[in-house]
Design a protein around this motif. Structure first.
Motif, mmCIF file in Angstrom:
data_model
loop_
_atom_site.group_PDB
_atom_site.id
_atom_site.type_symbol
_atom_site.label_atom_id
_atom_site.label_comp_id
_atom_site.label_asym_id
_atom_site.label_seq_id
_atom_site.Cartn_x
_atom_site.Cartn_y
_atom_site.Cartn_z
ATOM 1 N N THR A 41 15.994 55.439 -29.287
ATOM 2 C CA THR A 41 16.567 54.714 -30.430
ATOM 3 C C THR A 41 15.533 53.813 -31.087
ATOM 4 O O THR A 41 15.369 53.828 -32.312
ATOM 5 C CB THR A 41 17.780 53.870 -29.984
ATOM 6 O OG1 THR A 41 18.768 54.727 -29.400
ATOM 7 C CG2 THR A 41 18.390 53.125 -31.158
ATOM 8 N N ASN A 45 13.819 54.929 -34.727
ATOM 9 C CA ASN A 45 14.101 54.086 -35.892
ATOM 10 C C ASN A 45 12.854 53.354 -36.378
ATOM 11 O O ASN A 45 12.681 53.159 -37.591
ATOM 12 C CB ASN A 45 15.227 53.096 -35.573
ATOM 13 C CG ASN A 45 16.590 53.755 -35.577
ATOM 14 O OD1 ASN A 45 17.100 54.140 -36.621
ATOM 15 N ND2 ASN A 45 17.190 53.903 -34.409
ATOM 16 N N SER A 70 17.873 51.696 -40.284
ATOM 17 C CA SER A 70 17.138 51.885 -39.035
ATOM 18 C C SER A 70 16.922 50.555 -38.308
ATOM 19 O O SER A 70 17.088 50.465 -37.085
ATOM 20 C CB SER A 70 15.778 52.543 -39.316
ATOM 21 O OG SER A 70 15.945 53.855 -39.800
ATOM 22 N N ASN A 72 18.794 47.930 -38.603
ATOM 23 C CA ASN A 72 20.115 47.526 -38.130
ATOM 24 C C ASN A 72 20.497 48.268 -36.849
ATOM 25 O O ASN A 72 21.077 47.687 -35.930
ATOM 26 C CB ASN A 72 21.151 47.795 -39.222
ATOM 27 C CG ASN A 72 22.522 47.255 -38.874
ATOM 28 O OD1 ASN A 72 22.776 46.065 -38.980
ATOM 29 N ND2 ASN A 72 23.421 48.127 -38.449
ATOM 30 N N ASP A 73 20.154 49.567 -36.780
ATOM 31 C CA ASP A 73 20.455 50.356 -35.583
ATOM 32 C C ASP A 73 19.686 49.830 -34.376
ATOM 33 O O ASP A 73 20.212 49.811 -33.256
ATOM 34 C CB ASP A 73 20.108 51.829 -35.823
ATOM 35 C CG ASP A 73 21.110 52.525 -36.726
ATOM 36 O OD1 ASP A 73 22.224 51.997 -36.879
ATOM 37 O OD2 ASP A 73 20.788 53.592 -37.277
ATOM 38 N N SER A 77 21.711 48.314 -31.066
ATOM 39 C CA SER A 77 21.460 48.824 -29.710
ATOM 40 C C SER A 77 20.922 47.727 -28.798
ATOM 41 O O SER A 77 21.284 47.644 -27.615
ATOM 42 C CB SER A 77 20.466 49.989 -29.764
ATOM 43 O OG SER A 77 20.994 51.072 -30.480
ATOM 44 N N GLU A 114 26.319 47.974 -40.697
ATOM 45 C CA GLU A 114 26.235 49.442 -40.730
ATOM 46 C C GLU A 114 27.230 50.001 -41.750
ATOM 47 O O GLU A 114 26.904 50.893 -42.536
ATOM 48 C CB GLU A 114 26.525 50.010 -39.338
ATOM 49 C CG GLU A 114 26.241 51.476 -39.207
ATOM 50 C CD GLU A 114 25.004 51.773 -38.374
ATOM 51 O OE1 GLU A 114 24.751 52.950 -38.118
ATOM 52 O OE2 GLU A 114 24.281 50.833 -38.007
ATOM 53 N N PHE A 254 28.979 58.349 -37.624
ATOM 54 C CA PHE A 254 29.358 56.958 -37.368
ATOM 55 C C PHE A 254 30.878 56.777 -37.397
ATOM 56 O O PHE A 254 31.470 56.249 -36.452
ATOM 57 C CB PHE A 254 28.699 56.044 -38.399
ATOM 58 C CG PHE A 254 29.029 54.588 -38.228
ATOM 59 C CD1 PHE A 254 28.523 53.870 -37.156
ATOM 60 C CD2 PHE A 254 29.848 53.934 -39.135
ATOM 61 C CE1 PHE A 254 28.822 52.516 -36.992
ATOM 62 C CE2 PHE A 254 30.154 52.584 -38.975
ATOM 63 C CZ PHE A 254 29.637 51.879 -37.908
ATOM 64 N N GLN A 286 23.264 55.473 -33.361
ATOM 65 C CA GLN A 286 22.010 54.751 -33.576
ATOM 66 C C GLN A 286 20.812 55.553 -33.047
ATOM 67 O O GLN A 286 19.703 55.454 -33.583
ATOM 68 C CB GLN A 286 22.066 53.380 -32.890
ATOM 69 C CG GLN A 286 23.020 52.397 -33.517
ATOM 70 C CD GLN A 286 24.476 52.743 -33.289
ATOM 71 O OE1 GLN A 286 24.864 53.214 -32.223
ATOM 72 N NE2 GLN A 286 25.312 52.515 -34.286
ATOM 73 N N ASN A 289 20.546 58.981 -35.636
ATOM 74 C CA ASN A 289 20.276 58.810 -37.071
ATOM 75 C C ASN A 289 18.849 59.187 -37.479
ATOM 76 O O ASN A 289 18.655 59.897 -38.469
ATOM 77 C CB ASN A 289 20.586 57.371 -37.505
ATOM 78 C CG ASN A 289 22.079 57.112 -37.603
ATOM 79 O OD1 ASN A 289 22.886 58.029 -37.477
ATOM 80 N ND2 ASN A 289 22.459 55.867 -37.823
#
Length: 315
Positions: A41, A45, A70, A72-73, A77, A114, A254, A286, A289
Motif C-alpha cells: 500500500t 501509492n 494516494s 489519503n490511502d 492504512s 476518500e 471502494f 487502499q 488503487n
C-alpha cells in the motif's frame, strides 16, 4: 445503575481490540500478511505520487486529485494497520481511550476524504468529457486546490463532530471492540450513556457525506456515458473510456466493499466475521488503487515505464 457500575471517561482506562482471530497459531500469519499489505500500500501509492510529480505530462487536475487520493490511502492504512501489528507483536489487545479516540478520528477524516476526492475526480472527468472546451477555464489550479481543501475541511468537521459527541459518553465494564481498529459504531455499542443522538448523527452524516458524493458520481457518469456514446470516433471513445475506467473501478471497489461490509454486519451474527469483512473496505481498496491506475490508465502505464527506465539507467 450506580456509580460503581458507571465510570466516566475521565477515569476510564481504555478498550480491548479483539482483532481478527484469537487463534495464536494464526497470529504470525496475520503479521506477515498485513506487513506485506501495508508495504504494498505504501510503496504503490508513493509510486503514484512520485510519478505524478516527476512526469510533466501528468501535471493535470486529474493526476493532482489522484496524488491526493494516494496520499489519503497511505494515511488511512497508517491509521489502522500499525497499531494492529504492534498489538499482535506485544501479545496485547489493549488501546488507551485517548489512542482509540484519536484512531477513530483519523479513520473518519480519511474515510470521509476518500468519499469527497472520488466525487471530485468524477466531476473532473465530467468536465473533461462533457465540456472539453471549457475544461482549462473551469479546472484551474486554484480551483482544484480549493476542491481538495474543501474536501479536507468537510471531513475534519465531520470527524470533530462525532469525536466531541463520543467525549460526552460514559462506558461500563464491557471494553471489547469486535474489530482490529476503533470504529465509531463499535465504540457506541460499549457506552452506558444514551447514544440516541450519536446514532441519529451517524445516520444523518452518512446520508450527507456518502449520499451526496455517490449522487454526484452517478450524475457525472450518466452524462459521461451519454457523451461517449454520441462520439463518432472509435478512438475518441476508447480514450474517454480508458481515462474513466480506472476511476470507475476504484469507485466500484471502494463503495462495493463498503456496502458489502454493511450487509454482512446485518445478516451475520458473528462480530468476528464482521471484523474480518471490515478489512475489505479499510485495507483492500487502499492497496489495490495504485495497481488499478497503473494497469488500466494508458498515460500512467507509459509514465511508469519511463520512470523505471530512468531508474534502471541511473542504477
Amino acid at each position: 445503575m450506580n456509580n460503581m457500575e458507571k465510570r466516566n471517561h475521565t477515569t476510564f482506562q481504555g478498550f480491548l481490540l479483539l482483532g481478527l482471530t484469537e487463534d495464536p497459531k494464526l497470529q504470525p500469519v496475520l503479521v506477515s500478511l498485513f506487513v506485506s499489505v501495508y508495504l504494498v500500500t505504501i510503496l504503490g501509492n508513493l509510486l503514484i505520487i512520485i510519478i505524478s510529480i516527476s512526469d510533466s505530462n501528468l501535471h493535470t487536475p486529474m493526476y493532482l486529485f489522484l496524488s491526493n487520493l494516494s496520499f489519503n490511502d497511505i494515511c488511512l492504512s497508517t491509521s489502522t494497520i500499525p497499531k494492529m501489528l504492534v498489538n499482535i507483536q506485544e501479545n496485547s489487545q489493549s488501546i488507551t481511550y485517548k489512542d482509540c479516540l484519536t484512531q477513530m478520528s483519523f479513520v473518519l477524516i480519511f474515510g470521509g476524504m476518500e468519499n469527497c476526492v472520488l466525487a471530485v475526480m468524477a466531476y473532473d472527468r465530467y468536465i473533461a468529457i462533457c465540456q472539453p472546451l471549457r475544461y482549462t477555464v473551469i479546472m484551474q489550479p486554484c480551483f482544484c486546490v480549493l476542491l481538495i481543501l474543501l474536501s479536507l475541511l468537510i471531513s475534519v468537521v465531520d470527524s470533530l463532530m462525532h469525536s466531541l459527541m463520543v467525549l460526552r459518553l460514559s462506558f461500563c465494564t464491557n471494553l471489547e471492540i469486535s474489530n482490529f481498529f476503533c470504529e465509531l459504531p463499535q465504540i457506541l455499542k460499549l457506552a452506558c450513556s444514551d447514544t440516541l443522538i450519536d446514532n441519529i448523527l451517524i445516520y444523518v452524516s452518512s446520508c450527507i457525506f456518502t449520499g451526496i458524493p455517490i449522487s454526484g458520481i452517478v450524475f457525472s457518469y450518466v452524462h459521461i456515458i451519454s457523451s461517449i456514446l454520441r462520439m463518432a470516433s472509435s478512438e475518441g471513445k476508447y480514450k474517454a473510456f480508458s481515462t474513466c475506467g480506472s476511476h470507475l473501478s476504484v469507485v466500484s471497489l471502494f463503495y462495493g466493499t463498503g456496502f458489502g461490509v454493511y450487509i454482512t454486519s446485518i445478516i451475520m451474527d458473528s462480530s468476528r466475521k464482521t471484523s474480518v469483512a471490515s478489512v475489505m473496505y479499510s485495507v483492500v481498496p487502499q492497496m489495490l488503487n495504485p495497481f488499478i491506475y497503473s494497469l488500466r490508465n494508458r498515460d500512467m502505464k507509459e509514465a511508469v515505464r519511463k520512470f523505471f527506465r530512468r531508474m534502471t539507467y541511473f542504477l
